[in-house]
Design an enzyme around this catalytic site. Structure first.
Site, PDB file in Angstrom:
ATOM      1  N   GLU A  68       0.867  -1.175   0.000  1.00 32.21           N
ATOM      2  CA  GLU A  68       0.000   0.000   0.000  1.00 32.21           C
ATOM      3  C   GLU A  68       0.900   1.220   0.000  1.00 32.21           C
ATOM      4  O   GLU A  68       1.674   1.418   0.939  1.00 32.21           O
ATOM      5  CB  GLU A  68      -0.896  -0.014   1.236  1.00 32.21           C
ATOM      6  CG  GLU A  68      -2.084   0.873   1.070  1.00 32.21           C
ATOM      7  CD  GLU A  68      -2.520   1.431   2.376  1.00 32.21           C
ATOM      8  OE1 GLU A  68      -2.542   2.665   2.495  1.00 32.21           O
ATOM      9  OE2 GLU A  68      -2.819   0.632   3.283  1.00 32.21           O
ATOM     10  N   CYS A  86      -2.919   8.155   4.422  1.00 32.59           N
ATOM     11  CA  CYS A  86      -2.762   7.618   3.070  1.00 32.59           C
ATOM     12  C   CYS A  86      -4.024   7.848   2.252  1.00 32.59           C
ATOM     13  O   CYS A  86      -3.985   7.839   1.029  1.00 32.59           O
ATOM     14  CB  CYS A  86      -2.409   6.141   3.134  1.00 32.59           C
ATOM     15  SG  CYS A  86      -3.484   5.197   4.202  1.00 32.59           S
TER      16      CYS A  86
HETATM   17  P1  NAP Z   1       9.067   4.658   3.680  1.00 29.25           P
HETATM   18  O1  NAP Z   1      10.298   5.420   3.818  1.00 29.25           O
HETATM   19  O2  NAP Z   1       8.781   4.000   2.399  1.00 29.25           O
HETATM   20  O3  NAP Z   1       9.036   3.614   4.869  1.00 29.25           O
HETATM   21  C1  NAP Z   1       7.975   2.721   5.052  1.00 29.25           C
HETATM   22  C2  NAP Z   1       8.453   1.555   5.891  1.00 29.25           C
HETATM   23  O4  NAP Z   1       9.452   0.843   5.162  1.00 29.25           O
HETATM   24  C3  NAP Z   1       9.132   1.994   7.187  1.00 29.25           C
HETATM   25  O5  NAP Z   1       8.847   1.044   8.174  1.00 29.25           O
HETATM   26  C4  NAP Z   1      10.598   1.955   6.822  1.00 29.25           C
HETATM   27  O6  NAP Z   1      11.427   1.804   7.942  1.00 29.25           O
HETATM   28  C5  NAP Z   1      10.629   0.729   5.956  1.00 29.25           C
HETATM   29  N1  NAP Z   1      11.775   0.653   5.091  1.00 29.25           N
HETATM   30  C6  NAP Z   1      12.403   1.637   4.446  1.00 29.25           C
HETATM   31  N2  NAP Z   1      13.420   1.136   3.716  1.00 29.25           N
HETATM   32  C7  NAP Z   1      13.426  -0.199   3.926  1.00 29.25           C
HETATM   33  C8  NAP Z   1      14.242  -1.262   3.471  1.00 29.25           C
HETATM   34  N3  NAP Z   1      15.235  -1.065   2.634  1.00 29.25           N
HETATM   35  N4  NAP Z   1      13.971  -2.512   3.907  1.00 29.25           N
HETATM   36  C9  NAP Z   1      12.952  -2.756   4.755  1.00 29.25           C
HETATM   37  N5  NAP Z   1      12.156  -1.769   5.218  1.00 29.25           N
HETATM   38  C10 NAP Z   1      12.386  -0.503   4.802  1.00 29.25           C
HETATM   39  O7  NAP Z   1       7.817   5.509   3.978  1.00 29.25           O
HETATM   40  P2  NAP Z   1       7.515   6.440   5.239  1.00 29.25           P
HETATM   41  O8  NAP Z   1       8.742   7.063   5.787  1.00 29.25           O
HETATM   42  O9  NAP Z   1       6.695   5.689   6.213  1.00 29.25           O
HETATM   43  O10 NAP Z   1       6.660   7.486   4.525  1.00 29.25           O
HETATM   44  C11 NAP Z   1       7.219   8.192   3.472  1.00 29.25           C
HETATM   45  C12 NAP Z   1       6.170   8.418   2.423  1.00 29.25           C
HETATM   46  O11 NAP Z   1       5.372   7.250   2.193  1.00 29.25           O
HETATM   47  C13 NAP Z   1       5.186   9.462   2.787  1.00 29.25           C
HETATM   48  O12 NAP Z   1       5.701  10.732   2.601  1.00 29.25           O
HETATM   49  C14 NAP Z   1       4.048   9.122   1.878  1.00 29.25           C
HETATM   50  O13 NAP Z   1       4.212   9.665   0.621  1.00 29.25           O
HETATM   51  C15 NAP Z   1       4.079   7.636   1.791  1.00 29.25           C
HETATM   52  N6  NAP Z   1       3.097   6.984   2.645  1.00 29.25           N
HETATM   53  C16 NAP Z   1       2.076   6.395   2.050  1.00 29.25           C
HETATM   54  C17 NAP Z   1       1.141   5.754   2.816  1.00 29.25           C
HETATM   55  C18 NAP Z   1       0.022   5.052   2.149  1.00 29.25           C
HETATM   56  O14 NAP Z   1      -0.556   4.195   2.767  1.00 29.25           O
HETATM   57  N7  NAP Z   1      -0.323   5.377   0.939  1.00 29.25           N
HETATM   58  C19 NAP Z   1       1.231   5.730   4.185  1.00 29.25           C
HETATM   59  C20 NAP Z   1       2.298   6.342   4.780  1.00 29.25           C
HETATM   60  C21 NAP Z   1       3.246   6.944   3.989  1.00 29.25           C
HETATM   61  P3  NAP Z   1      12.219   3.042   8.539  1.00 29.25           P
HETATM   62  O15 NAP Z   1      11.226   4.036   8.974  1.00 29.25           O
HETATM   63  O16 NAP Z   1      12.973   2.430   9.651  1.00 29.25           O
HETATM   64  O17 NAP Z   1      13.086   3.541   7.433  1.00 29.25           O
END
Ligand code: NAP
Length: 703
Positions: A279, A316
């Site tokens: 998602e 989201c």
């Molecule tokens: P993210 O950076 O993609 O991280 C999401 C999850 O993935 C976090 O638990 C993160 O852990 C983990 N992660 C990151 N790199 C990884 C890797 N290489 N291996 C395993 N896990 C990894 O997203 P975010 O920081 O939560 O949010 C950033 C953006 O995502 C937002 O600005 C928004 O655009 C989008 N978002 C979308 C939704 C949706 O449902 N549509 C919801 C929330 C956010 P760490 O935090 O430890 O890096």
């Protein structure tokens, strides 16, 4: 211009001076392998969204991920041996346990910059999801470890060969990787269906917000309500976790498309066909219809406003694109701006504050950068880091994560690209005009798949055509008008009973949706064989399987004494004209097919026939044992079909077969009992099926 440069924080969390913080800031442990594992190297620091102070650090460096997976599979897999009702009861108790501790979570949530109302969605919305799933499973599923999905599928002429689909808990683990914006709800809405399916979980929260997930998981583990190893938490990075998964495992991900796409392409997941549900970014829409009247415009503006300001737009599902008929654009823009001007931004601990901060300075920078990209195609009407429209009531705005509500106006959405592609994950919306329905449908679809769209319409307007065009691009469509507005749960609220997810850009995954989510963690297998073997493996009698007859009436037997397949063949009864006339008089049902000889002769029956409900009543008269006994009550009937008409002079007979038994959990002041489902077949003198249905009775257990 809003100050974006922080002198005290790095935007790259990995740049921390570890020695400096290690002395001052707590390190969140990972809750794995039955204990707490605190690691002191490779630390990442998280800062308070408002004060900017370092609040905790995380690291999972050095944790043996192979052991974590094996621990889940060896210990946590005990949950697969629990029945659905045992799992559901445990989940309900977990929910109660967490509810008693909710104030602890509200205290921690303050560090993420949200208001109490915002935190409610995460904390009590999450706990509510556990309650909802628990009661759904107790209500809808029988008390078994696996789920029989359908009735007998005949595959032969004589009935000796057929099939049923059975869903069994996967013999693996579910890894849930969550986003920062809902540290509690995001975790609970994923683990509830997983645990109910009988599968252990490993949760990896986003580092920002992990303190909340940690607190809740720690409490769940302390409650001892789940089997050891059914739930583990990794605070930090996953390192080589994926390399230790196999084909029985599942990975779910919520977060950015960039991370999601990278993880989905992991060679090990690919090589072993490990399901990956994603998602991700979603550029959700709200649509104001062309005939919108004044009241409808207000509803639209209220919804857009709410989605911008709740959780400072970090949902989201929040509205990112607002489509307005060209002629109404000025009115909408003016009303939305007026409403936003009343927003009080600041520390939610202060009275009168109506909108809090983003979760981190990193997010503030991210939103600012995205707004600058959007502004290449749209004009900023209010807000953004580039203007001074809002006073931010906080001592050091430069250290905090506040971002003002921001409305952009894109006058040419047909030419524009970015506004359909970029999700600014904050209080940001782009207004845009449309000219007609075909153009609107094309523009909405340029989001390339979203979680949700709202259509805001006058209550008498037909939106069927619009809906048919946009539905394939969405996981959910919320239709708002003055009637539904009275009780609508809103554009942005995913609900346990409805699917949450969307195609394309939204990730293509699906969560929630009642029992659908439970089934994601189970393997569906078509089992082929004889009625007897399918009765045995499905714990539910299948037509054609062996039956047992006994001189003791089944209604005289306790729940424990009854055997699946126990059959009563009743006496016969010939249906007379008097029966039909009396039943008509008693019920008041004088339908022509029963009472009017001429009309009945011209009907498809060719003559008068008995009321179907009379046949059901007469059948009960044939199979019931009237004396007091272990049967407490008849509480329902399922799957009723009238197959052949019963005419005057026909003789009916009933076969009553014990089909399924489900013990009920004991409640105060109740005698122990269970639900017995009986298969009923009413046949006529030619052995033709007249009516078929299931009845459900409550039957006392032996003392
Ligand atoms: P993210 O950076 O993609 O991280 C999401 C999850 O993935 C976090 O638990 C993160 O852990 C983990 N992660 C990151 N790199 C990884 C890797 N290489 N291996 C395993 N896990 C990894 O997203 P975010 O920081 O939560 O949010 C950033 C953006 O995502 C937002 O600005 C928004 O655009 C989008 N978002 C979308 C939704 C949706 O449902 N549509 C919801 C929330 C956010 P760490 O935090 O430890 O890096």
């Amino acid at each position: 211009m809003l100050e974006l440069d922080s002198t005290t924080q790095s935007t790259d969390l990995q740049d921390d001076t570890q020695a400096h913080y290690a002395a001052k800031v707590k390190v969140l442990s990972s809750l794995v392998l039955g204990g707490e594992h605190s690691v002191q190297n490779d630390l990442r620091t998280v800062y308070h969204a408002i004060s900017g102070e370092a609040i905790y650090q995380v690291s999972s460096h050095g944790i043996d991920m192979h052991n974590v997976v094996q621990y889940a599979k060896q210990k946590g897999a005990a949950i697969a041996h629990w029945t659905f009702h045992q799992r559901a009861n445990a989940l309900k108790q977990v929910a109660q346990y967490l509810l008693e501790r909710k104030e602890d979570y509200y205290r921690l949530a303050a560090a993420t910059g949200c208001t109490r109302k915002d935190a409610w969605i995460d904390i009590e919305g999450g706990i509510g999801t556990l309650f909802a799933y628990s009661s759904l499973v107790r209500r809808e599923l029988s008390d078994e470890t696996a789920l029989v999905e359908d009735a007998w599928i005949p595959l032969s002429k004589q009935g000796s060969f057929g099939a049923k689909h059975i869903l069994s808990p996967k013999a693996g683990v579910a890894v849930h990787i969550n986003a920062f914006n809902f540290p509690i709800w995001g975790m609970l809405e994923k683990i509830a269906p997983t645990l109910l399916a009988g599968v252990p979980c490993i949760v990896k929260p986003a580092t920002e917000g992990a303190e909340l997930t940690h607190a809740v998981v720690k409490d769940i583990l302390a409650s001892n309500l789940l089997p050891e190893g059914a739930l583990q938490l990794i605070c930090g990075q996953t390192y080589d976790l994926f390399d230790h998964l196999n084909a029985q495992d599942t990975v779910t991900f919520t977060g950015s498309a960039a991370t999601g796409q990278k993880l989905r392409a992991h060679p090990h997941l690919n090589a072993h066909s490990i399901p990956f549900s994603m998602e991700a970014d979603s550029v959700n829409s709200a649509i104001l219809t062309q005939q919108a009247n004044d009241e409808t415009i207000d509803l639209f503006v209220r919804e857009v406003f709410r989605e911008m300001t709740t959780k400072a737009g970090q949902k989201c599902t929040a509205i990112r694109r607002a489509f307005v008929p060209a002629a109404l654009l000025d009115t909408v823009q003016q009303r939305l701006t007026e409403k936003l001007q009343k927003v009080v931004i600041g520390d939610p601990a202060q009275d009168g504050v109506t909108m809090g901060a983003l979760a981190s300075v990193k997010q503030k920078h991210d939103v600012a950068a995205k707004v600058e990209q959007l502004a290449q195609e749209a004009e900023i009407i209010i807000g953004s880091h580039l203007r001074q429209d809002f006073a931010i009531q906080v001592a050091h705005p430069e250290k905090s994560a506040f971002y003002p509500p921001t409305v952009l106006l894109c006058k040419d959405p047909v030419q524009a690209q970015q506004i359909h592609n970029i999700e600014a994950f904050g209080p940001v919306v782009t207004l845009m005009p449309y000219s007609d329905l075909p153009q609107l449908a094309t523009l909405v679809a340029r989001g390339e798949g979203s979680l949700v769209a709202s259509i805001v319409r006058n209550h008498d307007e037909n939106i069927e055509q619009l809906l048919s065009k946009i539905a394939p691009w969405h996981g959910r469509v919320h239709i708002l008008d003055r009637e539904s507005a009275k009780e609508s749960t809103g554009h942005g609220s995913p609900l346990p009973l409805l699917v949450h997810g969307g195609p394309g850009r939204a990730g293509g995954g699906e969560e929630l949706g009642a029992l659908r989510a439970v089934k994601h963690y189970m393997q569906r297998t078509a089992i082929q064989g004889s009625p007897n073997v399918l009765t045995q493996v499905g714990h539910s009698w299948t037509a054609g399987a062996e039956v047992f007859e006994d001189r003791v009436h089944p209604f005289k037997k306790s729940f424990d004494e009854l055997r699946i397949g126990e059959r009563l063949l009743t006496a016969r009864r010939t249906i007379t004209e008097a029966d039909i006339v009396n039943f008509g008089g008693l019920s008041g049902d004088y339908f022509y097919a029963h009472m009017d000889k001429i009309a009945a002769a011209e009907s498809l029956f060719g003559e008068r026939v008995a009321h179907g409900y009379f046949i059901v009543s007469a059948a009960a008269g044939l199979f019931v044992d009237a004396a007091p006994g272990p049967v407490i009550a008849n509480y329902g009937m399922d799957n009723l079909r009238f197959v052949e008409p019963v005419k005057i002079g026909d003789t009916i007979q009933v076969e009553l077969t014990c089909k399924q038994k489900t013990p009920k959990p004991l409640r105060d002041e109740q005698r122990p009992h269970g639900v017995v489902v009986w298969d009923i077949k009413v046949k006529n003198q030619r052995n033709e099926l007249v009516a078929t249905y299931d009845i459900l009775t409550l039957v006392e257990k032996a003392a």
